[in-house]
Write a protein that holds these residues in place. Structure first.
Motif, PDB file in Angstrom:
ATOM      1  N   CYS A   1       0.746  -1.145   0.046  1.00  0.00           N
ATOM      2  CA  CYS A   1      -0.086   0.060   0.094  1.00  0.00           C
ATOM      3  C   CYS A   1       0.795   1.323  -0.005  1.00  0.00           C
ATOM      4  CB  CYS A   1      -0.928  -0.036   1.162  1.00  0.00           C
ATOM      5  SG  CYS A   1      -0.107   0.043   2.645  1.00  0.00           S
TER       6      CYS A   1
ATOM      7  N   ASN B   1      -2.003  -0.887   8.280  1.00  0.00           N
ATOM      8  CA  ASN B   1      -2.746  -0.424   7.138  1.00  0.00           C
ATOM      9  C   ASN B   1      -3.187  -1.858   6.625  1.00  0.00           C
ATOM     10  OD1 ASN B   1      -4.351   1.170   5.787  1.00  0.00           O
ATOM     11  ND2 ASN B   1      -2.792   1.387   4.235  1.00  0.00           N
ATOM     12  N   CYS B   2      -2.238  -2.661   6.444  1.00  0.00           N
ATOM     13  CA  CYS B   2      -2.597  -3.974   5.514  1.00  0.00           C
ATOM     14  C   CYS B   2      -2.910  -5.190   6.301  1.00  0.00           C
ATOM     15  CB  CYS B   2      -1.434  -4.274   5.044  1.00  0.00           C
ATOM     16  SG  CYS B   2      -0.810  -3.437   3.256  1.00  0.00           S
TER      17      CYS B   2
ATOM     18  N   LYS C   1      -6.611  -4.550   6.767  1.00  0.00           N
ATOM     19  CA  LYS C   1      -7.138  -4.994   5.404  1.00  0.00           C
ATOM     20  C   LYS C   1      -7.277  -6.617   5.423  1.00  0.00           C
ATOM     21  CE  LYS C   1      -6.430  -1.009   2.298  1.00  0.00           C
ATOM     22  NZ  LYS C   1      -5.212  -0.737   1.315  1.00  0.00           N
TER      23      LYS C   1
ATOM     24  N   LYS D   1     -10.259  -7.967   7.241  1.00  0.00           N
ATOM     25  CA  LYS D   1     -11.264  -7.732   6.247  1.00  0.00           C
ATOM     26  C   LYS D   1     -11.587  -9.234   5.519  1.00  0.00           C
ATOM     27  CE  LYS D   1     -13.632  -4.983   3.109  1.00  0.00           C
ATOM     28  NZ  LYS D   1     -13.531  -4.085   2.236  1.00  0.00           N
TER      29      LYS D   1
ATOM     30  N   ILE E   1      -7.506  -7.009  -1.243  1.00  0.00           N
ATOM     31  CA  ILE E   1      -5.984  -6.912  -1.159  1.00  0.00           C
ATOM     32  C   ILE E   1      -5.327  -8.469  -1.132  1.00  0.00           C
ATOM     33  CG2 ILE E   1      -6.024  -7.233   1.378  1.00  0.00           C
ATOM     34  CD1 ILE E   1      -3.740  -5.181   1.529  1.00  0.00           C
TER      35      ILE E   1
END
Ligand SMILES: [Zn+2]
Length: 219
Positions: free
Chosen positions: A18, A30-31, A34, A37, A67
């Motif tokens: 990212c 951040n990842c 994700k 999710k 992702i």
């Protein structure tokens, strides 16, 4: 060391996926968010397909979306397994216990099939299997199951053609009699390739075969 720090200051380390700036040795927050999710639940990790006759069980960790799909494309395009390794670490899955529970003797990977989708020679399942083997102290044998038939790209075929395409595609080179084997693949969709590998191993005398896959593509 000073030089390294200076380089980090001018070119701060960024997340491969990212581009977020991260501290050295840190994982990308951040990842990780994700990843959550798309993570499969404890129950959802057990992949069940009606074609599984020789494959005793199969687990997967993520849905093949967002992702996760991007990360796998990136891994193959860049010939880099860091994404898979990092995202596997987010799952906190205890491979050692899993191998003990299933009495696994050796790890193999689904023999490489060059995919038109990625147009790459990079064998991600093999890299993934190596990483898992290394982290658990179990052996990885890259030559135990080999591909002996040239197959068409599964993506270009209908469901019924996919099964036929893989028939007799694999062969066992070595002694698997009475052994329990873990087969690693990056993506599972119909499950045909893992089932075909499992069938080939069982025909050669393997007593148990389990599948470990990174992402589940259920259409
Ligand atoms: Zn990131």
């Amino acid at each position: 060391m000073v030089k390294k720090l200076l380089i980090d200051l001018i070119f701060p380390p960024k997340c491969m996926l990212c581009n977020e700036v991260i501290s050295v040795g840190d994982k990308c927050e951040n990842c990780r968010k994700k990843a959550e999710k798309y993570a499969l639940s404890q129950y959802g990790r057990q992949i069940k397909h009606s074609c599984f006759k020789n494959l005793d069980k199969c687990i997967s960790f993520y849905q093949y979306k967002g992702i996760i799909r991007d990360g796998l494309l990136y891994a193959k395009f860049k010939s880099c397994s860091a994404f898979v390794e990092e995202f596997l670490s987010y799952t906190d899955f205890d491979f050692e216990s899993f191998f003990k529970e299933n009495d696994i003797d050796v790890i193999v990977s689904v023999p490489f099939h060059k995919s038109k989708l990625y147009d790459s020679e990079y064998d991600l399942p093999q890299e993934m299997a190596r990483k898992i083997a290394k982290s658990t102290g179990l052996g990885y044998n890259k030559n135990l199951v080999i591909k002996v038939k040239k197959t068409k790209n599964q993506h270009d075929l209908s469901l019924s053609e996919r099964k036929i395409n893989l028939k007799g595609a694999f062969s066992v080179k070595g002694d698997v009699k009475g052994k329990n084997i873990a087969v690693v693949d990056d993506i599972i969709s119909t499950g045909y390739s893992l089932e075909e590998v499992a069938g080939t191993l069982k025909k050669s005398g393997a007593s148990g075969v389990v599948g470990i896959t990174f992402a589940y593509n259920n259409g």
